[in-house]
Design a protein around this motif. Sequence first.
Motif, PDB file in Angstrom:
ATOM      1  N   ASN A 101       1.646 -11.373   2.364  1.00  0.00           N
ATOM      2  CA  ASN A 101       2.996 -11.085   1.871  1.00  0.00           C
ATOM      3  C   ASN A 101       3.776 -10.227   2.862  1.00  0.00           C
ATOM      4  O   ASN A 101       4.986 -10.410   3.044  1.00  0.00           O
ATOM      5  CB  ASN A 101       2.915 -10.388   0.513  1.00  0.00           C
ATOM      6  N   LEU A 111      -3.949 -10.875   0.278  1.00  0.00           N
ATOM      7  CA  LEU A 111      -2.668 -11.193  -0.350  1.00  0.00           C
ATOM      8  C   LEU A 111      -1.570 -10.270   0.161  1.00  0.00           C
ATOM      9  O   LEU A 111      -0.459 -10.713   0.488  1.00  0.00           O
ATOM     10  CB  LEU A 111      -2.777 -11.083  -1.874  1.00  0.00           C
ATOM     11  N   PHE A 112      -1.889  -8.973   0.267  1.00  0.00           N
ATOM     12  CA  PHE A 112      -0.893  -8.014   0.743  1.00  0.00           C
ATOM     13  C   PHE A 112      -0.525  -8.276   2.197  1.00  0.00           C
ATOM     14  O   PHE A 112       0.658  -8.223   2.566  1.00  0.00           O
ATOM     15  CB  PHE A 112      -1.424  -6.589   0.587  1.00  0.00           C
ATOM     16  N   ALA A 126      -0.280 -16.873  -1.768  1.00  0.00           N
ATOM     17  CA  ALA A 126       0.724 -15.888  -1.369  1.00  0.00           C
ATOM     18  C   ALA A 126       2.036 -16.573  -0.996  1.00  0.00           C
ATOM     19  O   ALA A 126       3.119 -16.062  -1.285  1.00  0.00           O
ATOM     20  CB  ALA A 126       0.208 -15.052  -0.194  1.00  0.00           C
ATOM     21  N   THR A 170       2.351  -8.967  -5.222  1.00  0.00           N
ATOM     22  CA  THR A 170       0.937  -8.890  -4.838  1.00  0.00           C
ATOM     23  C   THR A 170       0.053  -8.622  -6.043  1.00  0.00           C
ATOM     24  O   THR A 170      -1.016  -9.227  -6.198  1.00  0.00           O
ATOM     25  CB  THR A 170       0.723  -7.799  -3.780  1.00  0.00           C
TER      26      THR A 170
END
Length: 203
Positions: free
Chosen positions: A179, A175-176, A61, A152
Amino acid sequence: MNLRKWMKLFGTTILIGGAVSLIIGVCMQLSDPTFRNIVADGWLYNMFQMAMIGFTFGAFAHMGFFAYLMLNYIARSIFKRPQLWVALQGFTTAFVLVEVAYGVYGTNFPEATFWAVPLALTAAALLVAWRKVHETTSGAWVPTVFFLVTVTVLEGVPAFRTGSLSSLVFQLVPLFVCNSYQIMRLHRILDTKVAVSETAKAG
Protein backbone atom coordinates in the motif's frame (compact mmCIF):
# COMPACT_ATOMS: atom_id res chain seq x y z
CA MET A 1 -3.50 6.92 -16.07
CA ASN A 2 -3.53 4.45 -18.95
CA LEU A 3 -3.78 0.67 -19.08
CA ARG A 4 -0.03 0.17 -19.48
CA LYS A 5 0.77 2.22 -16.38
CA TRP A 6 -1.97 0.52 -14.41
CA MET A 7 -0.77 -2.96 -15.33
CA LYS A 8 2.81 -1.99 -14.48
CA LEU A 9 1.67 -0.79 -11.05
CA PHE A 10 -0.31 -3.99 -10.56
CA GLY A 11 2.57 -6.25 -11.57
CA THR A 12 5.13 -4.41 -9.46
CA THR A 13 2.83 -4.47 -6.43
CA ILE A 14 2.44 -8.24 -6.75
CA LEU A 15 6.21 -8.72 -6.99
CA ILE A 16 6.77 -6.51 -3.94
CA GLY A 17 4.18 -8.50 -2.02
CA GLY A 18 5.94 -11.75 -2.89
CA ALA A 19 9.41 -10.46 -1.99
CA VAL A 20 8.36 -8.93 1.33
CA SER A 21 6.32 -11.99 2.31
CA LEU A 22 9.31 -14.22 1.55
CA ILE A 23 11.63 -12.12 3.72
CA ILE A 24 9.14 -11.83 6.57
CA GLY A 25 8.23 -15.51 6.34
CA VAL A 26 11.84 -16.66 6.59
CA CYS A 27 12.40 -14.35 9.58
CA MET A 28 9.27 -15.70 11.26
CA GLN A 29 10.37 -19.29 10.74
CA LEU A 30 13.78 -18.56 12.22
CA SER A 31 12.42 -16.72 15.25
CA ASP A 32 9.18 -18.62 15.89
CA PRO A 33 9.29 -22.44 15.62
CA THR A 34 5.49 -22.59 15.89
CA PHE A 35 4.95 -20.31 12.91
CA ARG A 36 5.12 -23.25 10.53
CA ASN A 37 6.12 -26.82 11.20
CA ILE A 38 8.74 -27.66 8.59
CA VAL A 39 11.71 -29.95 8.07
CA ALA A 40 15.09 -29.04 6.62
CA ASP A 41 14.37 -30.42 3.14
CA GLY A 42 11.10 -28.50 3.03
CA TRP A 43 12.69 -25.03 3.13
CA LEU A 44 12.70 -24.53 -0.64
CA TYR A 45 9.08 -25.53 -0.98
CA ASN A 46 8.02 -23.35 1.94
CA MET A 47 9.88 -20.36 0.54
CA PHE A 48 8.09 -20.87 -2.76
CA GLN A 49 4.78 -21.17 -0.94
CA MET A 50 5.41 -17.97 1.04
CA ALA A 51 6.24 -16.11 -2.16
CA MET A 52 2.98 -17.34 -3.72
CA ILE A 53 1.06 -16.15 -0.67
CA GLY A 54 2.84 -12.81 -0.99
CA PHE A 55 1.72 -12.50 -4.60
CA THR A 56 -1.83 -12.93 -3.32
CA PHE A 57 -1.25 -10.22 -0.72
CA GLY A 58 0.00 -7.92 -3.48
CA ALA A 59 -3.08 -8.57 -5.62
CA PHE A 60 -5.32 -8.05 -2.59
CA ALA A 61 -3.56 -4.79 -1.75
CA HIS A 62 -4.08 -3.60 -5.31
CA MET A 63 -7.78 -4.38 -5.08
CA GLY A 64 -7.91 -2.33 -1.88
CA PHE A 65 -6.09 0.51 -3.59
CA PHE A 66 -8.55 0.50 -6.47
CA ALA A 67 -11.46 0.44 -3.99
CA TYR A 68 -9.97 3.43 -2.15
CA LEU A 69 -9.62 5.41 -5.36
CA MET A 70 -13.26 4.71 -6.19
CA LEU A 71 -14.33 5.67 -2.66
CA ASN A 72 -12.30 8.87 -2.85
CA TYR A 73 -13.84 9.77 -6.20
CA ILE A 74 -17.39 9.18 -4.94
CA ALA A 75 -16.79 11.01 -1.66
CA ARG A 76 -15.41 14.05 -3.45
CA SER A 77 -18.57 14.23 -5.53
CA ILE A 78 -20.81 13.87 -2.46
CA PHE A 79 -19.09 16.26 -0.06
CA LYS A 80 -19.25 19.77 -1.43
CA ARG A 81 -16.60 20.89 1.02
CA PRO A 82 -13.34 18.88 0.75
CA GLN A 83 -12.64 19.55 4.43
CA LEU A 84 -15.59 17.34 5.41
CA TRP A 85 -14.19 14.34 3.55
CA VAL A 86 -10.75 14.94 5.08
CA ALA A 87 -12.27 15.20 8.56
CA LEU A 88 -14.22 11.99 8.02
CA GLN A 89 -11.04 10.19 6.98
CA GLY A 90 -9.26 11.43 10.08
CA PHE A 91 -12.09 10.32 12.35
CA THR A 92 -12.30 6.91 10.68
CA THR A 93 -8.55 6.40 11.06
CA ALA A 94 -8.70 7.16 14.78
CA PHE A 95 -11.71 4.85 15.17
CA VAL A 96 -9.92 1.99 13.37
CA LEU A 97 -6.84 2.34 15.58
CA VAL A 98 -8.99 2.22 18.71
CA GLU A 99 -10.87 -0.77 17.32
CA VAL A 100 -7.60 -2.59 16.64
CA ALA A 101 -6.46 -2.03 20.22
CA TYR A 102 -9.85 -3.11 21.58
CA GLY A 103 -10.07 -6.12 19.27
CA VAL A 104 -6.75 -7.68 20.26
CA TYR A 105 -6.92 -6.86 23.98
CA GLY A 106 -7.52 -9.93 26.09
CA THR A 107 -7.10 -12.35 23.17
CA ASN A 108 -4.41 -14.92 22.42
CA PHE A 109 -2.09 -12.20 21.16
CA PRO A 110 0.77 -11.13 23.47
CA GLU A 111 -0.35 -8.54 26.01
CA ALA A 112 1.64 -5.68 24.43
CA THR A 113 0.00 -6.22 21.02
CA PHE A 114 -3.03 -4.05 21.84
CA TRP A 115 -0.85 -0.92 21.97
CA ALA A 116 2.18 -1.98 19.90
CA VAL A 117 0.27 -2.70 16.66
CA PRO A 118 -1.71 0.60 16.57
CA LEU A 119 1.42 2.54 17.52
CA ALA A 120 3.53 0.82 14.85
CA LEU A 121 0.85 1.37 12.20
CA THR A 122 0.52 5.04 13.11
CA ALA A 123 4.28 5.67 13.15
CA ALA A 124 4.85 3.91 9.82
CA ALA A 125 1.89 5.64 8.20
CA LEU A 126 3.07 9.05 9.39
CA LEU A 127 6.53 8.38 8.00
CA VAL A 128 5.15 7.50 4.57
CA ALA A 129 2.73 10.44 4.73
CA TRP A 130 5.62 12.79 5.51
CA ARG A 131 7.38 11.61 2.37
CA LYS A 132 4.16 11.92 0.39
CA VAL A 133 3.69 15.50 1.58
CA HIS A 134 7.32 16.26 0.74
CA GLU A 135 6.70 15.18 -2.86
CA THR A 136 3.19 16.64 -3.27
CA THR A 137 1.26 19.00 -0.98
CA SER A 138 0.38 19.31 2.71
CA GLY A 139 -3.14 18.14 1.91
CA ALA A 140 -1.84 14.59 1.51
CA TRP A 141 -1.31 14.03 5.25
CA VAL A 142 -4.74 12.75 6.27
CA PRO A 143 -5.65 10.82 3.07
CA THR A 144 -2.32 8.98 3.12
CA VAL A 145 -2.57 8.03 6.78
CA PHE A 146 -6.21 7.02 6.27
CA PHE A 147 -5.34 4.74 3.37
CA LEU A 148 -2.32 3.16 5.03
CA VAL A 149 -4.04 2.53 8.36
CA THR A 150 -7.70 1.91 7.54
CA VAL A 151 -7.33 0.04 4.27
CA THR A 152 -4.40 -2.05 5.52
CA VAL A 153 -6.33 -3.07 8.63
CA LEU A 154 -9.40 -3.98 6.58
CA GLU A 155 -7.27 -6.06 4.24
CA GLY A 156 -5.63 -7.75 7.22
CA VAL A 157 -8.81 -8.62 9.14
CA PRO A 158 -8.29 -12.43 8.75
CA ALA A 159 -4.89 -12.14 10.45
CA PHE A 160 -6.44 -10.48 13.50
CA ARG A 161 -8.61 -13.55 13.99
CA THR A 162 -5.69 -15.98 14.20
CA GLY A 163 -4.45 -14.96 17.64
CA SER A 164 -0.90 -15.47 16.38
CA LEU A 165 1.47 -12.49 16.36
CA SER A 166 3.69 -14.14 13.75
CA SER A 167 0.74 -14.62 11.39
CA LEU A 168 -0.38 -11.04 12.00
CA VAL A 169 3.06 -9.67 11.14
CA PHE A 170 3.37 -12.01 8.15
CA GLN A 171 0.20 -10.56 6.65
CA LEU A 172 0.17 -6.93 7.77
CA VAL A 173 3.74 -6.02 6.82
CA PRO A 174 3.48 -7.07 3.12
CA LEU A 175 0.08 -5.39 2.83
CA PHE A 176 1.42 -2.18 4.37
CA VAL A 177 4.51 -2.16 2.15
CA CYS A 178 2.41 -2.76 -0.97
CA ASN A 179 0.00 0.00 0.00
CA SER A 180 2.88 2.37 0.74
CA TYR A 181 4.38 1.68 -2.67
CA GLN A 182 1.08 2.29 -4.42
CA ILE A 183 0.25 5.54 -2.64
CA MET A 184 3.75 6.84 -3.31
CA ARG A 185 3.56 5.93 -6.99
CA LEU A 186 0.13 7.45 -7.57
CA HIS A 187 1.14 11.08 -7.94
CA ARG A 188 4.05 10.12 -10.18
CA ILE A 189 1.78 8.13 -12.48
CA LEU A 190 -0.96 10.75 -12.63
CA ASP A 191 1.19 13.86 -13.00
CA THR A 192 4.93 13.39 -13.16
CA LYS A 193 5.66 17.05 -13.92
CA VAL A 194 3.74 18.28 -10.87
CA ALA A 195 5.46 15.73 -8.64
CA VAL A 196 8.91 16.77 -9.85
CA SER A 197 8.03 20.45 -9.45
CA GLU A 198 6.73 19.99 -5.89
CA THR A 199 9.78 17.95 -4.97
CA ALA A 200 12.08 20.68 -6.24
CA LYS A 201 10.19 23.34 -4.26
CA ALA A 202 10.29 21.26 -1.08
CA GLY A 203 14.02 20.70 -1.47
